[in-house]
Write a protein that holds these residues in place. Structure first.
Motif, PDB file in Angstrom:
ATOM      1  N   ASN A  51      63.242  52.769  85.526  1.00 16.53           N
ATOM      2  CA  ASN A  51      64.049  53.172  86.745  1.00 16.53           C
ATOM      3  C   ASN A  51      65.381  53.799  86.032  1.00 16.53           C
ATOM      4  N   LYS A  52      65.536  53.809  84.978  1.00 11.23           N
ATOM      5  CA  LYS A  52      66.825  54.446  84.580  1.00 11.23           C
ATOM      6  C   LYS A  52      66.717  55.280  83.537  1.00 11.23           C
ATOM      7  N   PRO A  53      67.664  56.545  83.468  1.00 10.92           N
ATOM      8  CA  PRO A  53      67.642  57.595  82.551  1.00 10.92           C
ATOM      9  C   PRO A  53      67.744  57.170  81.094  1.00 10.92           C
ATOM     10  N   GLU A  54      68.282  55.965  80.855  1.00  3.40           N
ATOM     11  CA  GLU A  54      68.333  55.395  79.430  1.00  3.40           C
ATOM     12  C   GLU A  54      67.290  54.481  79.106  1.00  3.40           C
ATOM     13  N   PHE A  55      66.196  54.924  79.580  1.00 11.66           N
ATOM     14  CA  PHE A  55      65.010  53.917  79.533  1.00 11.66           C
ATOM     15  C   PHE A  55      64.560  53.498  78.197  1.00 11.66           C
ATOM     16  N   GLU A  56      64.536  54.674  77.194  1.00 10.83           N
ATOM     17  CA  GLU A  56      64.126  54.542  75.988  1.00 10.83           C
ATOM     18  C   GLU A  56      65.175  53.616  75.001  1.00 10.83           C
ATOM     19  N   LEU A  57      66.375  53.607  75.441  1.00 15.46           N
ATOM     20  CA  LEU A  57      67.456  52.881  74.672  1.00 15.46           C
ATOM     21  C   LEU A  57      67.169  51.224  75.243  1.00 15.46           C
ATOM     22  N   LEU A  58      66.875  51.129  76.409  1.00 17.17           N
ATOM     23  CA  LEU A  58      66.569  49.873  76.861  1.00 17.17           C
ATOM     24  C   LEU A  58      65.578  49.140  76.157  1.00 17.17           C
ATOM     25  N   LEU A  59      64.437  49.710  75.896  1.00 15.02           N
ATOM     26  CA  LEU A  59      63.280  49.417  75.427  1.00 15.02           C
ATOM     27  C   LEU A  59      63.719  48.758  73.795  1.00 15.02           C
ATOM     28  N   GLN A  60      64.638  49.086  73.154  1.00 16.32           N
ATOM     29  CA  GLN A  60      65.089  48.627  71.895  1.00 16.32           C
ATOM     30  C   GLN A  60      65.623  47.212  71.906  1.00 16.32           C
ATOM     31  N   ASN A 355      42.909  58.055  73.174  1.00 16.04           N
ATOM     32  CA  ASN A 355      43.547  58.426  74.553  1.00 16.04           C
ATOM     33  C   ASN A 355      44.631  59.484  74.379  1.00 16.04           C
ATOM     34  N   LEU A 356      44.607  60.391  75.404  1.00 21.69           N
ATOM     35  CA  LEU A 356      45.891  61.280  75.441  1.00 21.69           C
ATOM     36  C   LEU A 356      46.723  60.730  76.382  1.00 21.69           C
ATOM     37  N   MET A 357      48.103  60.534  75.939  1.00 17.39           N
ATOM     38  CA  MET A 357      49.256  59.888  76.891  1.00 17.39           C
ATOM     39  C   MET A 357      50.292  61.156  76.679  1.00 17.39           C
ATOM     40  N   PRO A 358      51.006  61.211  77.958  1.00 17.59           N
ATOM     41  CA  PRO A 358      52.325  62.113  78.086  1.00 17.59           C
ATOM     42  C   PRO A 358      53.400  61.281  77.233  1.00 17.59           C
ATOM     43  N   LEU A 359      54.392  61.943  77.125  1.00 15.03           N
ATOM     44  CA  LEU A 359      55.449  61.443  76.622  1.00 15.03           C
ATOM     45  C   LEU A 359      56.808  61.866  77.158  1.00 15.03           C
ATOM     46  N   PRO A 360      57.374  60.885  78.139  1.00  9.09           N
ATOM     47  CA  PRO A 360      58.245  61.324  79.042  1.00  9.09           C
ATOM     48  C   PRO A 360      59.800  61.389  78.590  1.00  9.09           C
ATOM     49  N   GLY A 361      59.817  60.754  77.402  1.00 10.27           N
ATOM     50  CA  GLY A 361      61.396  60.797  76.985  1.00 10.27           C
ATOM     51  C   GLY A 361      61.597  61.690  75.763  1.00 10.27           C
ATOM     52  N   VAL A 362      62.846  61.915  75.424  1.00  9.87           N
ATOM     53  CA  VAL A 362      63.261  62.937  74.187  1.00  9.87           C
ATOM     54  C   VAL A 362      63.573  62.349  73.305  1.00  9.87           C
ATOM     55  N   LEU A 363      63.832  60.959  73.113  1.00 12.44           N
ATOM     56  CA  LEU A 363      64.309  60.557  71.714  1.00 12.44           C
ATOM     57  C   LEU A 363      63.224  60.399  70.977  1.00 12.44           C
ATOM     58  N   VAL A 382      69.985  69.951  67.484  1.00 15.27           N
ATOM     59  CA  VAL A 382      69.178  69.408  68.597  1.00 15.27           C
ATOM     60  C   VAL A 382      68.698  70.431  69.731  1.00 15.27           C
ATOM     61  N   HIS A 383      69.591  71.288  70.053  1.00 17.33           N
ATOM     62  CA  HIS A 383      69.293  72.336  70.918  1.00 17.33           C
ATOM     63  C   HIS A 383      68.256  73.039  70.522  1.00 17.33           C
ATOM     64  N   ASN A 384      68.077  73.217  69.300  1.00 15.84           N
ATOM     65  CA  ASN A 384      66.584  74.029  68.703  1.00 15.84           C
ATOM     66  C   ASN A 384      65.511  73.115  68.844  1.00 15.84           C
ATOM     67  N   LEU A 385      65.610  71.748  68.986  1.00 13.55           N
ATOM     68  CA  LEU A 385      64.385  70.942  69.066  1.00 13.55           C
ATOM     69  C   LEU A 385      64.312  70.359  70.533  1.00 13.55           C
ATOM     70  N   ASP A 386      65.165  70.335  71.384  1.00 18.91           N
ATOM     71  CA  ASP A 386      64.978  69.744  72.698  1.00 18.91           C
ATOM     72  C   ASP A 386      63.760  70.636  73.416  1.00 18.91           C
ATOM     73  N   LYS A 387      63.633  71.920  73.145  1.00 15.59           N
ATOM     74  CA  LYS A 387      62.842  72.736  73.827  1.00 15.59           C
ATOM     75  C   LYS A 387      61.502  72.237  73.906  1.00 15.59           C
ATOM     76  N   TYR A 388      61.222  71.046  72.954  1.00 17.38           N
ATOM     77  CA  TYR A 388      60.012  70.520  73.143  1.00 17.38           C
ATOM     78  C   TYR A 388      59.735  69.427  73.893  1.00 17.38           C
ATOM     79  N   ALA A 389      60.918  69.160  74.519  1.00 20.27           N
ATOM     80  CA  ALA A 389      60.876  68.169  75.742  1.00 20.27           C
ATOM     81  C   ALA A 389      59.996  68.883  76.799  1.00 20.27           C
ATOM     82  N   GLY A 390      59.054  67.873  77.428  1.00 20.56           N
ATOM     83  CA  GLY A 390      58.182  68.646  78.284  1.00 20.56           C
ATOM     84  C   GLY A 390      57.067  69.258  77.696  1.00 20.56           C
TER      85      GLY A 390
END
Length: 539
Positions: A51-60, A355-363, A382-390
């Protein structure tokens, strides 16, 4: 400390995960007085990290899948010093289904007959055909979305159409067509339109962090409301420490501790264990007595042994084109069973599901570039790599695990939970057969991405924290010398003790097991109801 005696009930269920929910609903609907004891709590979808934008951090931390990392009051620690794979689980109403991806596949018919077909392991005392009606009935209750006609399976139909493949699914499917390999639209316990009290999937892709939309068939939503309406009493914050037996050797009570540290003795005519392959084995080993010095239901010596964990590996592919890989479900966009069954030419037994799964996070995506020097990953880079988000897709391999007695759950000599109860020690080593399967599957996953034209491929040879498939530690069978329960989950040693979770699976297959576990639970629950009048009960 004195025990508080509670009024007797017909059935006590330990664990409010999927199998416990199915048994509670089935027996309460037939007029039995049912109590379920759950060490966790109800979890609000509003609190999920998804539910939160920082979900990848909360999973830690707080929402980690690992008990030892999460360390909530309801969690018990595990000694993980002797395992190649970390078993993961979640305590709460609905159990680990709160965090599962809801991949909803049945075992293959051959998985029940590995001794007959491959000359290894043991055959199950039941067949796919025995379980098929229960698979189908569970599907209809929870709202499974899928496409019938998969040539890998006997015929089956679904009430809901499958989820859209999405751009990523189409790219992967085209690659598998090039390779000439099997693929099929994902089958999952996630409705494609509103079903009972489940919402329509909104495709946020955060299924494995808890569905904040209430659109996934986690069993707190898909089964527990009906079980409570039918009359089940569900007690949360209840940590069970022992099952006691009477002079006749029958289970007569469950001892549990509430959050204030008070002990309760819940008297009962029958006990149903639904605490997963670790929790169930742990509690049986804790329940010693003069009649059961090595643990309850353990005359075979097999309680806790034959642990299977479905080791996973994964290959992430990053693509130059926009493929909306933040769109769910995750879930599985498509799956492949091309290598799911034994082919001895590969040099090992069993197989794997891809199984093929999407990856919604950037981290997670940035982690795929960990082989690059620091200055090429962080800062302006980072800005050269974040193009792979999505633009990232994950092919994950679910490896069919074989039972081995050396892979086991025992009670740790030193580690305890917050109530002083001995914690489980996990001994699990990847066998030569499983390692060959892992290596073979990883090569195939890489091949899938290459065929699809991935620009960057990153492989994980072993997913250290396993997908929460904890199986085999109280196996079913016809012979009390070589199994813990019979073909209906009834203990050979204690006739009013039943086990309905993944503990009783004889082999693991390569499929996500919850569909099989719940079908087994439904079958066991109806057997309990149908035979109750003829069973001995505690005096």
């Amino acid at each position: 400390m004195s025990l508080k005696d509670e009024a007797a009930v017909d059935i006590v269920i330990v664990g409010a995960g999927p199998s416990g929910a199915v048994v509670a609903h089935t027996l309460a609907s037939r007029g039995f007085t049912v109590m379920c004891l759950e060490q966790g709590d109800w979890v609000s979808p509003a609190d999920y990290p998804g539910n939160k934008p920082e979900f990848e951090l909360l999973l830690q931390q707080k929402w980690s899948w690992n008990n030892n990392t999460r360390n909530r009051p309801e969690d018990y620690p595990m000694n993980l010093d002797h395992t190649d794979v970390v078993p993961i689980m979640f305590s709460g109403v609905g159990g680990s289904s709160l965090m599962y991806g809801a991949h909803w596949l049945r075992l293959l018919p051959s998985d029940f007959r590995m001794k007959t077909l491959d000359g290894i392991c043991d055959d199950w005392p039941i067949s796919y055909d025995d379980l098929e009606p229960y698979y189908t009935r569970i599907d209809k209750v929870i709202g499974v979305a899928g496409l019938g006609g998969d040539p890998a399976y006997p015929p089956q139909d679904f009430d809901m159409p499958p989820h859209p493949l999405g751009k990523g699914g189409l790219i992967a499917a085209e690659a598998l067509n090039k390779l000439g390999w099997h693929w099929w639209p994902g089958t999952q316990a996630i409705p494609t339109f509103k079903h009972k009290n489940l919402e329509q999937c909104v495709r946020w892709g955060v299924c494995e962090t808890g569905c904040p939309a209430g659109a996934k068939a986690s069993f707190d939503l898909a089964y527990w409301p009906q079980a409570i309406e039918a009359g089940t009493k569900l007690v949360t914050g209840a940590r069970v420490r022992e099952i006691t037996v009477n002079e006749s050797g029958l289970a007569d009570a469950v001892i549990w501790i509430d959050r204030e540290g008070r002990e309760h003795r819940q008297q009962t005519s029958a006990v149903v264990m639904a605490a997963n392959g670790i929790g169930t084995a742990r509690l049986l080993l804790l329940s010693t007595s003069n009649k059961h010095p090595n643990g309850l239901a353990n005359s075979s010596g097999l309680v806790g042994k034959n642990l299977m964990l479905h080791p996973n590996n994964a290959v992430v592919g990053l693509y130059d084109e926009e493929i909306e890989s933040w769109k769910g479900p995750a879930g599985q966009l498509i799956y492949s069973l091309e290598f799911a069954e034994t082919d001895v030419r590969r040099g090992f037994y069993g197989g794997s599901k891809a199984n093929l799964m999407p990856l919604p996070g950037v981290l997670h995506i940035l982690e795929m570039f960990k082989d690059l020097p620091f200055e090429q990953r962080w800062g302006d880079a980072v800005h050269n790599l974040d193009k792979y988000a999505g633009r990232a897709l994950n092919w994950a391999g679910n490896i069919g695990d074989l039972p081995e007695e050396t892979n086991r759950i025992t009670l740790d000599r030193d580690l305890t939970d917050s109530d002083g109860i001995p914690a489980p020690r996990i001994d699990y080593r990847i066998s030569e057969n499983t390692q060959k399967n892992l290596d073979f599957t990883l090569e195939r996953l890489e091949e899938m991405h290459k065929a699809a034209g991935a620009a960057h491929i990153a492989s994980t040879k072993l997913w250290r924290e396993a997908p929460g498939h904890i199986l085999g530690t109280a196996r079913m069978g016809n012979d009390p010398a070589t199994s813990v329960v019979d073909r209906f989950g009834r203990s050979h040693d204690v006739s009013n003790l039943f086990i309905v979770d993944g503990s009783i699976m004889v082999t693991s297959g390569a499929m996500n097991p919850t569909a099989t576990i719940t079908a087994l639970a439904l079958r066991a629950a109806e057997h309990i109801a149908e035979t109750a009048k003829g069973q001995r009960v505690p005096s």
